[in-house]
Scaffold this motif. Sequence first.
Motif, mmCIF file in Angstrom:
data_model
loop_
_atom_site.group_PDB
_atom_site.id
_atom_site.type_symbol
_atom_site.label_atom_id
_atom_site.label_comp_id
_atom_site.label_asym_id
_atom_site.label_seq_id
_atom_site.Cartn_x
_atom_site.Cartn_y
_atom_site.Cartn_z
ATOM 1 N N PHE A 121 0.839 -1.184 0.000
ATOM 2 C CA PHE A 121 0.000 0.000 0.000
ATOM 3 C C PHE A 121 0.882 1.244 0.000
ATOM 4 O O PHE A 121 1.917 1.278 0.654
ATOM 5 C CB PHE A 121 -0.899 0.037 1.240
ATOM 6 C CG PHE A 121 -1.880 -1.107 1.292
ATOM 7 C CD1 PHE A 121 -3.130 -0.972 0.733
ATOM 8 C CD2 PHE A 121 -1.535 -2.302 1.891
ATOM 9 C CE1 PHE A 121 -4.035 -2.018 0.774
ATOM 10 C CE2 PHE A 121 -2.428 -3.362 1.942
ATOM 11 C CZ PHE A 121 -3.685 -3.214 1.383
ATOM 12 N N HIS A 122 0.459 2.242 -0.730
ATOM 13 C CA HIS A 122 1.063 3.566 -0.630
ATOM 14 C C HIS A 122 0.256 4.310 0.422
ATOM 15 O O HIS A 122 -0.971 4.375 0.319
ATOM 16 C CB HIS A 122 0.954 4.355 -1.938
ATOM 17 C CG HIS A 122 1.819 3.865 -3.036
ATOM 18 N ND1 HIS A 122 3.184 3.849 -2.965
ATOM 19 C CD2 HIS A 122 1.509 3.392 -4.263
ATOM 20 C CE1 HIS A 122 3.675 3.383 -4.090
ATOM 21 N NE2 HIS A 122 2.676 3.091 -4.900
ATOM 22 N N ASN A 152 -4.001 9.099 3.487
ATOM 23 C CA ASN A 152 -4.677 8.582 2.308
ATOM 24 C C ASN A 152 -4.012 7.263 1.931
ATOM 25 O O ASN A 152 -2.786 7.177 1.854
ATOM 26 C CB ASN A 152 -4.581 9.574 1.138
ATOM 27 C CG ASN A 152 -5.244 10.895 1.472
ATOM 28 O OD1 ASN A 152 -6.358 10.934 1.980
ATOM 29 N ND2 ASN A 152 -4.559 11.978 1.189
ATOM 30 N N VAL A 153 -4.826 6.236 1.708
ATOM 31 C CA VAL A 153 -4.315 4.908 1.418
ATOM 32 C C VAL A 153 -4.606 4.556 -0.040
ATOM 33 O O VAL A 153 -5.735 4.697 -0.506
ATOM 34 C CB VAL A 153 -4.977 3.850 2.346
ATOM 35 C CG1 VAL A 153 -4.440 2.462 2.024
ATOM 36 C CG2 VAL A 153 -4.750 4.210 3.801
#
Length: 65
Positions: free
Chosen positions: A12-13, A60-61
């Motif tokens: 994940f970012h 924020n994912v």
Amino acid sequence: MMNKKVKVAKTFHIEIVETLSRIIDIVSEDEQPALLKAQELYRNEEVVLDSEDYIDTKYNVFERE
């Protein structure tokens, strides 16, 4: 027979966004020159926002493909 789901690790970012804010006074006859002066002060580092100007943090994912 029980069907077990295998979880696969994902990447994940995570974007961390901090909001800093400060109100400064600019004396001017019109809004546009006042805005330009504030931008100039900021660009020239005469106004530098720091931890005392902290307002908020958001996360924020984004799932990577």
